[in-house]
Design an enzyme around this catalytic site. Structure first.
Site, PDB file in Angstrom:
ATOM      1  CB  SER A 186       1.830   6.087  -2.836  1.00 23.73           C
ATOM      2  OG  SER A 186       0.821   5.850  -3.622  1.00 23.73           O
ATOM      3  CD  GLU A 201       3.289   3.153   0.131  1.00 25.01           C
ATOM      4  OE1 GLU A 201       2.707   2.620  -0.989  1.00 25.01           O
ATOM      5  OE2 GLU A 201       2.357   3.919   0.748  1.00 25.01           O
ATOM      6  NE  ARG A 225       0.247   0.660   0.914  1.00 25.07           N
ATOM      7  CZ  ARG A 225      -0.999  -0.064   0.815  1.00 25.07           C
ATOM      8  NH1 ARG A 225      -1.080  -1.008   1.763  1.00 25.07           N
ATOM      9  NH2 ARG A 225      -2.024   0.471   0.180  1.00 25.07           N
TER      10      ARG A 225
END
Length: 323
Positions: free
Chosen positions: A228, A303, A179
Site C-alpha cells: 500500500s 507507507e 504503521r
C-alpha cells in the site's frame, strides 16, 4: 590518516573483514518489487548473527547503514544508497515453535511464519500470509492486514544497536502504533517472538486461503508494484474513508506519469508499467497526495519507504487513462 585522505579512500576499503558477502556498487533494482532504483555503495549480506554484530562493532562510526528486506514496501531512489546496505539472509530466516510461541528471524518471510504456525496448529497468525514482506520489515512498521497487526501477536523483539550490542525488548517497549514503531532508525531488528493459540489445521488453512483469495482479487500483485502506497488516515477530516477511497474520489485511478501508474484495480497501489524510474513513481505519489489534499483536505502519509538519493524527474507529463 587525516579526514580528507579518509574520505578519498573507497568505502569498502574502510570496512572490517566479514565472513558473509560484501559487494561494491551493488545493484538494488532487481531485488525490489518496483524494479527501479540505483545501486548500494556497498552491500553486506552477513553470514549469521555473529557476523552482523562483529561488523557493527568494528565499522567506522561515520559510515551510514541501511537495512532492507525483500523490497516489497520499498522505493529505492535513482541515485542509489550511500554507505552500507545490509540485507539479512538465510542466517536470519529460521522459524521455530515451542508450545504456543513462535520464534522467527528478521529475514523470515511473513508468509512462512503463517504457514509454520498453521502446520503446528497455532491460530491467530493467519493475517501474516497477506503481508508480502519479512519479519524485520513488519516489526519496523508494525505491519498489518485483514484486521490484525504485528503488535497483536508479538511478545518481544531482538535488536542490534549501532555498536553491535543486542537488546531484547518487550512489545510494550517498542512504541508500536499504526504503521510505525518507536525504535531508533539505526537499530536493526534481528528476530522476534510471537504467540498463537490452539486451532485446527483445517480452520487455519481455510482462513489463509480466504486471505490469499481476497488479496488476489483486490490487489495488483502480478505487476511491478509495492505494498500500500499510503497509510489510511486516522484523523476526523477523513470521515472514516480509507486512503484508496480518498484517492479514487480525487480522480487519481489510472493516473500516469512517465512509466508510473496508479493501479486501476486498487488505487492505493502504484505500478511500474515497465519504463518507470523511481523519480516517476515518487512524483506520481506526490501528485496523488496533492490532489487528495485539494479535494478532501486530507494529507496522506507515505507507507512505502522511500530511501536513497533522489534525481530530478524527467520530462514525463500527467495524463488520464481512459476508463
Amino acid at each position: 590518516m587525516n579526514g580528507t585522505a579518509s574520505k578519498m579512500q573507497r568505502l569498502i576499503e574502510r570496512l572490517p573483514p566479514v565472513r558473509g558477502r560484501i559487494t561494491e556498487n551493488a545493484p538494488l533494482a532487481g531485488i525490489t518489487w518496483f524494479r527501479v532504483g540505483g545501486p548500494a555503495e556497498v552491500m553486506f549480506r552477513p553470514a549469521d548473527r555473529e557476523d552482523l554484530l562483529a561488523f557493527l562493532a568494528a565499522k567506522p562510526a561515520d559510515v551510514p547503514v541501511t537495512v532492507i528486506g525483500v523490497g516489497s514496501n520499498l522505493l529505492v531512489r535513482d541515485g542509489g544508497i550511500p554507505g552500507v546496505v545490509i540485507r539479512l539472509g538465510r542466517g536470519f530466516a529460521d522459524i521455530t515453535i515451542e508450545d504456543e510461541r513462535i520464534r522467527a528471524g528478521a529475514a523470515a518471510l511473513d508468509l512462512n511464519v503463517a504457514l509454520t504456525a498453521r502446520d503446528a496448529g497455532l491460530g491467530g497468525l493467519e493475517f501474516l500470509s497477506g503481508i508480502p514482506g519479512t519479519v524485520g520489515g513488519g516489526l519496523r512498521m508494525n505491519a498489518g492486514a485483514y484486521g490484525r497487526e504485528f503488535a497483536d501477536v508479538l511478545l518481544s523483539a531482538e535488536l542490534a544497536d549501532p555498536s553491535g550490542r543486542v537488546h531484547r525488548l518487550e512489545t510494550s517497549a517498542l512504541g508500536l502504533g499504526y504503521r510505525r514503531s518507536g525504535v531508533p532508525d539505526d537499530w536493526i531488528f534481528i528476530g522476534a517472538e510471537f504467540v498463537g493459540h490452539g486451532a485446527t489445521v483445517a480452520d487455519i488453512e481455510a482462513r489463509i486461503r480466504e486471505i490469499q483469495a481476497a488479496r488476489t482479487d483486490s490487489q495488483p500483485i502480478r505487476t511491478r508494484t509495492g505494498g500500500s502506497t499510503f497509510a489510511n488516515p486516522t484523523g476526523p477530516e477523513a470521515g472514516g474513508m480509507k486512503a484508496w477511497e480518498l484517492i479514487d474520489r480525487a480522480g487519481c485511478r489510472g493516473l500516469r506519469l512517465g512509466g508510473a501508474m496508479v493501479s486501476e484495480k486498487h488505487c492505493n497501489f502504484l505500478i511500474n508499467t515497465g519504463t518507470a524510474t523511481a523519480a516517476d513513481l515518487e512524483a506520481l505519489g506526490e501528485e496523488v497526495r496533492r490532489r487528495v489534499r485539494e479535494t478532501s483536505g486530507v494529507t496522506l502519509t507515505w507507507e512505502i519507504q522511500r530511501i536513497g538519493i533522489p534525481t530530478p524527474p524527467g520530462e514525463a507529463t500527467l495524463s488520464r487513462v481512459s476508463p
